[in-house]
Design an enzyme around this catalytic site. Structure first.
Site, short mmCIF file in Angstrom:
data_model
loop_
_atom_site.label_atom_id
_atom_site.label_comp_id
_atom_site.label_asym_id
_atom_site.label_seq_id
_atom_site.Cartn_x
_atom_site.Cartn_y
_atom_site.Cartn_z
N HIS A 106 1.33 8.47 3.18
CA HIS A 106 1.94 7.79 4.32
C HIS A 106 3.45 8.05 4.41
O HIS A 106 4.09 7.59 5.37
CB HIS A 106 1.68 6.29 4.25
N ASP A 158 0.86 -1.19 0.00
CA ASP A 158 0.00 0.00 0.00
C ASP A 158 0.90 1.24 0.00
O ASP A 158 1.30 1.72 1.06
CB ASP A 158 -0.92 -0.01 1.21
#
Length: 278
Positions: free
Chosen positions: A190, A185
């Site tokens: 992030h 992911d």
């Protein structure tokens, strides 16, 4: 959400959100060697001394690793046009373990859209993934896709009124999101401060699935069980966790398992948590 392409042969989907219910998302076989489950264990908080989680000669695969193998399924739904991938968020995760994952090998999976709930201004899509090893469901909250006249769906499990049976402190690591994203992911938010700001966050934040899995290790330790014996897991992602945050995890005994809720300071970050161990 992030898209990596619709399943082979996928056609343009219906405009009506409710009409996605039951739609197949295809099948996929994902192969891996023992490096990936070891990396997963380290990314969710295992220590170098946890030899049965990080040493290939003794390796037991953490059940949450299955969710990294199945990430293609919610991505496929977004890529097929069910919702705007720039605004949809991961609301809830469920996992039921059928048998232990091998240290290395190939896992065959099939995916479909389960229920589609109408929340008024948004829709919630359940993406169901099934295999011989596990069953998992992602609930994806999609703003702007509600109002189609469907059912609202069940309410989230409420926090127990009784005082917690125990409270755990779980410290996340400053580099945890950077490590976890290597498992598949790779949302820029992030890792990249500018991408995080564009998403309305002050800085890069943890993957919800990383936070949820990170709780299961100290939880298993407190219960005197092995984290690889996790049989069932649920959690609702209430607000973001930032790398380095310390979580306060309140835990209630619930029959053969536990209910839990995690907070950072006074802000709930994971609610409706449930864990059962074999």
């Amino acid at each position: 959400m992030s898209g990596r392409g619709a399943p082979a042969g996928a056609e343009a989907g219906p405009a009506h959100a409710g009409e996605w219910r039951g739609r197949p998302l295809g099948a996929r076989t994902v192969s891996y060697d023992d490096t990936r489950p070891i990396m997963y264990a380290l990314a969710v908080g295992a220590r170098a001394t946890d030899l049965d989680l990080v040493f290939e000669e003794r390796l037991r695969v953490l059940p949450g690793f299955a969710l990294t193998l199945a990430q293609w399924a919610p991505d496929a739904l977004g890529s097929a046009g069910a919702f705007d991938v720039t605004t949809a968020v991961h609301g809830t995760q469920r996992l039921r373990v059928l048998k232990p994952l091998p240290r290395s090998g190939a896992v065959e999976m099939s995916a479909r859209v389960g229920e589609v709930w109408d929340k008024g201004k948004a829709a919630v899509f359940d993406v169901v993934v099934e295999s011989d090893y596990f069953e998992a469901a992602w609930s994806l909250f999609a703003p702007g896709r509600g109002g189609f006249g469907g059912e609202r769906g069940p309410s989230a499990r409420r926090r127990p009124e009784a005082a917690p049976d125990r409270t755990l402190a779980v410290r996340t690591a400053p580099d945890q999101a950077a490590l976890y994203r290597l498992l598949g992911d790779r949302h820029h938010m992030h890792i990249d401060p500018e991408a995080a700001k564009a998403a309305g966050m002050p800085r890069p934040f943890m993957h919800g699935l990383c936070t949820l899995a990170a709780i299961t290790l100290p939880l298993a330790g407190a219960l005197g069980v092995h984290p690889a014996d996790l049989a069932e897991l649920e959690g609702r992602f209430a607000s973001p966790v930032f790398p380095g945050d310390e979580l306060r995890v309140d835990v209630w005994q619930d029959g053969g398992g536990v209910l839990f809720e995690a907070a950072v300071d006074d802000r709930t970050v994971i609610s409706s948590g449930l864990a059962r161990f074999a």
